[in-house]
Design a protein around this motif. Structure first.
Motif, PDB file in Angstrom:
ATOM      1  N   ALA A   1       7.724  -8.907  -9.577  1.00  0.00           N
ATOM      2  CA  ALA A   1       6.913  -7.923  -8.854  1.00  0.00           C
ATOM      3  C   ALA A   1       5.456  -8.243  -9.175  1.00  0.00           C
ATOM      4  CB  ALA A   1       7.279  -6.500  -9.264  1.00  0.00           C
ATOM      5  N   PRO A   2       4.879  -9.229  -8.503  1.00  0.00           N
ATOM      6  CA  PRO A   2       3.530  -9.708  -8.845  1.00  0.00           C
ATOM      7  C   PRO A   2       2.469  -8.619  -8.832  1.00  0.00           C
ATOM      8  CG  PRO A   2       4.618 -11.214  -7.309  1.00  0.00           C
ATOM      9  CD  PRO A   2       5.482  -9.996  -7.405  1.00  0.00           C
ATOM     10  N   ALA A   3       2.594  -7.643  -7.931  1.00  0.00           N
ATOM     11  CA  ALA A   3       1.575  -6.596  -7.848  1.00  0.00           C
ATOM     12  C   ALA A   3       1.515  -5.781  -9.139  1.00  0.00           C
ATOM     13  CB  ALA A   3       1.858  -5.685  -6.659  1.00  0.00           C
ATOM     14  N   LEU A   4       2.671  -5.554  -9.755  1.00  0.00           N
ATOM     15  CA  LEU A   4       2.685  -4.809 -11.017  1.00  0.00           C
ATOM     16  C   LEU A   4       2.057  -5.620 -12.148  1.00  0.00           C
ATOM     17  CD1 LEU A   4       6.113  -2.944 -11.139  1.00  0.00           C
ATOM     18  CD2 LEU A   4       3.833  -1.940 -11.047  1.00  0.00           C
ATOM     19  N   VAL A   5       2.322  -6.906 -12.157  1.00  0.00           N
ATOM     20  CA  VAL A   5       1.693  -7.763 -13.173  1.00  0.00           C
ATOM     21  C   VAL A   5       0.184  -7.780 -12.978  1.00  0.00           C
ATOM     22  CG1 VAL A   5       1.603 -10.079 -14.164  1.00  0.00           C
ATOM     23  CG2 VAL A   5       3.786  -9.154 -13.363  1.00  0.00           C
ATOM     24  N   ASP A   6      -0.254  -7.762 -11.721  1.00  0.00           N
ATOM     25  CA  ASP A   6      -1.695  -7.701 -11.460  1.00  0.00           C
ATOM     26  C   ASP A   6      -2.288  -6.386 -11.953  1.00  0.00           C
ATOM     27  OD1 ASP A   6      -1.759 -10.214 -10.341  1.00  0.00           O
ATOM     28  OD2 ASP A   6      -1.582  -9.509  -8.272  1.00  0.00           O
ATOM     29  N   ASP A   7      -1.514  -5.293 -11.852  1.00  0.00           N
ATOM     30  CA  ASP A   7      -1.984  -4.020 -12.412  1.00  0.00           C
ATOM     31  C   ASP A   7      -2.268  -4.150 -13.902  1.00  0.00           C
ATOM     32  OD1 ASP A   7      -2.051  -2.447 -10.145  1.00  0.00           O
ATOM     33  OD2 ASP A   7      -0.014  -1.694 -10.376  1.00  0.00           O
ATOM     34  N   LEU A   8      -1.397  -4.865 -14.600  1.00  0.00           N
ATOM     35  CA  LEU A   8      -1.602  -5.083 -16.030  1.00  0.00           C
ATOM     36  C   LEU A   8      -2.872  -5.894 -16.273  1.00  0.00           C
ATOM     37  CD1 LEU A   8      -0.944  -5.142 -19.001  1.00  0.00           C
ATOM     38  CD2 LEU A   8       0.871  -6.799 -18.541  1.00  0.00           C
ATOM     39  N   ARG A   9      -3.102  -6.917 -15.454  1.00  0.00           N
ATOM     40  CA  ARG A   9      -4.315  -7.726 -15.614  1.00  0.00           C
ATOM     41  C   ARG A   9      -5.574  -6.873 -15.422  1.00  0.00           C
ATOM     42  NH1 ARG A   9      -1.038 -11.827 -12.905  1.00  0.00           N
ATOM     43  NH2 ARG A   9      -0.788 -13.579 -14.377  1.00  0.00           N
ATOM     44  N   ARG A  10      -5.486  -5.865 -14.546  1.00  0.00           N
ATOM     45  CA  ARG A  10      -6.664  -5.036 -14.263  1.00  0.00           C
ATOM     46  C   ARG A  10      -6.840  -3.883 -15.256  1.00  0.00           C
ATOM     47  NH1 ARG A  10      -4.980  -6.175  -8.819  1.00  0.00           N
ATOM     48  NH2 ARG A  10      -3.600  -4.352  -8.855  1.00  0.00           N
ATOM     49  N   ALA A  11      -5.857  -3.661 -16.127  1.00  0.00           N
ATOM     50  CA  ALA A  11      -5.963  -2.554 -17.087  1.00  0.00           C
ATOM     51  C   ALA A  11      -7.133  -2.779 -18.034  1.00  0.00           C
ATOM     52  CB  ALA A  11      -4.665  -2.414 -17.862  1.00  0.00           C
ATOM     53  N   ASP A  12      -7.777  -1.699 -18.431  1.00  0.00           N
ATOM     54  CA  ASP A  12      -8.885  -1.784 -19.380  1.00  0.00           C
ATOM     55  C   ASP A  12      -8.347  -2.220 -20.747  1.00  0.00           C
ATOM     56  OD1 ASP A  12     -11.811  -0.773 -20.046  1.00  0.00           O
ATOM     57  OD2 ASP A  12     -10.477  -0.107 -21.663  1.00  0.00           O
ATOM     58  N   PRO A  13      -8.872  -3.302 -21.321  1.00  0.00           N
ATOM     59  CA  PRO A  13      -8.315  -3.805 -22.590  1.00  0.00           C
ATOM     60  C   PRO A  13      -8.360  -2.786 -23.721  1.00  0.00           C
ATOM     61  CG  PRO A  13      -9.688  -5.477 -21.564  1.00  0.00           C
ATOM     62  CD  PRO A  13      -9.886  -4.218 -20.772  1.00  0.00           C
TER      63      PRO A  13
END
Length: 373
Positions: free
Chosen positions: A156-168
């Motif tokens: 589910a690439p969109a969910l992985v992208d959500d993780l990439r966009r999360a504030d560290p």
């Protein structure tokens, strides 16, 4: 204005409230294949963790705890006017649900804990992950997320992208919360009816974690899903939806039959039930559960408004036997003979004169038989 968790609400405003909590690294998109369906019977409210999706990162600081996340959820519920609510959460979101049910039992009606744990293992790995993200951002954990989240071959690439966009920093603060989380001693105090769902292929919170919760929470029910890893609502949405509907007691045949009787009358429903055979039983259950238990029971439209819509649809499709039944139902729902005639006249404009001509004949016969013409 006080900042609150970003949320997305679906379903009737007057429906029973169901809060949907996310897993670490995800957003409200985690529930995309489940929440809209739950919205047919519930006021389904999904929310984002701080720094995830659209929630402000400033809501959580280093050294955070699950109790702080729980307090943020209560603030969200208060802002929505929800004194009590059902709750379902995945992973970290599920742990928040356990904390709420244990520490604020007056707020939680029923609880579902999905692919989660009361204790996510020793603190060391979580502190290491928090340090990694604070130093290098979320990309290193995003690169390995599919292996933790999904069974081999599923993505589910969109969910992985959500993780990439999360504030560290916010992501790391959530790791801090998981590092110190231990709700095992609280589990026996939970009184809300509880469903625990495990993915059999979940490496992050294996089924043993779910069994520990189910064994400790009085009366809890355990469901294990085949071909599911950590994000079961994404990988097995139909199975998760079915489990949640059953647990949260979405309107079923009993509730639907009550609505059906109020609209169509006892005599009609008694005749229909008397004619039920083994061949038609499943269809009768479907009608009671879906048409009457979900659609007609939805408070968004009144029964009077639903009669207006139903009469028009039946005229359009030429369902004259059903039209006769719903002319009587419309009278029970408060429409006058004059208003029914106006509906049929309106239908004549958009459905055609022949359709309206046949409909007027049916309605006139029914209203005359009932002594109303």
């Amino acid at each position: 204005m006080t900042e609150t968790l970003h949320h997305r609400a679906e379903g009737p405003a007057a429906g029973p409230a169901l809060l949907l909590g996310p897993s670490l690294g995800t957003s409200t998109a985690l529930w995309d294949h489940v929440a809209p369906e739950l919205g047919s019977a519930f006021r389904a409210v999904r929310w984002d963790l701080p720094g995830h999706g659209e929630s402000p990162a400033s809501l959580l600081a280093p050294g955070a705890t699950v109790s702080q996340l729980g307090a943020l959820v209560l603030e969200l519920a208060d802002s929505l006017g929800l004194d009590r609510f059902h709750y379902a959460g995945v992973s970290l979101g599920g742990a928040v649900g356990l904390w709420l049910a244990a520490h604020h039992p007056e707020r939680v009606d029923r609880l579902a804990v999905i692919c989660s744990s009361a204790h996510f293992g020793p603190p060391g790995p979580w502190h290491e992950r928090a340090a990694l993200v604070r130093e290098s951002g979320t990309e290193p954990v995003a690169a390995t997320a599919p292996g933790r989240w999904f069974t081999p071959g599923f993505t589910a690439p969109a969910l992985v992208d959500d993780l990439r966009r999360a504030d560290p920093e916010a992501y790391a603060a959530c790791c801090d919360a998981l590092a110190v989380l231990d709700l095992r001693d609280d589990l026996p105090s939970i009184t809300a009816p509880t469903l625990v769902v495990a993915g059999r292929q979940d490496p992050a919170t294996p089924p043993a974690h779910a069994r520990e919760i189910a064994d400790a929470v009085p009366g809890a029910t355990l469901t294990e899903l085949a071909n599911a890893s950590h994000l079961a609502p994404v990988e097995q949405p139909a199975a998760v939806l079915a489990a949640l509907r059953e647990h949260f007691a979405a309107p079923g045949p009993g509730a639907g039959t009550a609505v059906r009787r109020s609209v169509l009358g006892d005599d009609h429903v008694d005749r229909a039930q008397a004619r039920t055979t083994a061949f038609t039983a499943r269809f009768q259950d479907f009608i009671s559960r879906y048409a009457w238990g979900e659609i007609w029971a939805d408070p968004t439209l009144s029964h009077r408004e639903r009669s207006l819509v139903t009469l028009t649809a039946l005229v359009a499709h030429g369902h004259h036997d059903e039209l006769a039944m719903h002319v009587r139902a419309a009278r029970r729902n408060g429409l006058s003979a004059e208003e029914i005639g106006a509906v049929l006249l309106q239908a004549g404009v958009y459905c055609g004169v022949p359709a309206a001509n046949a409909a007027f004949a049916v309605a006139q016969r029914v209203l005359a038989e009932d002594g109303e013409l």
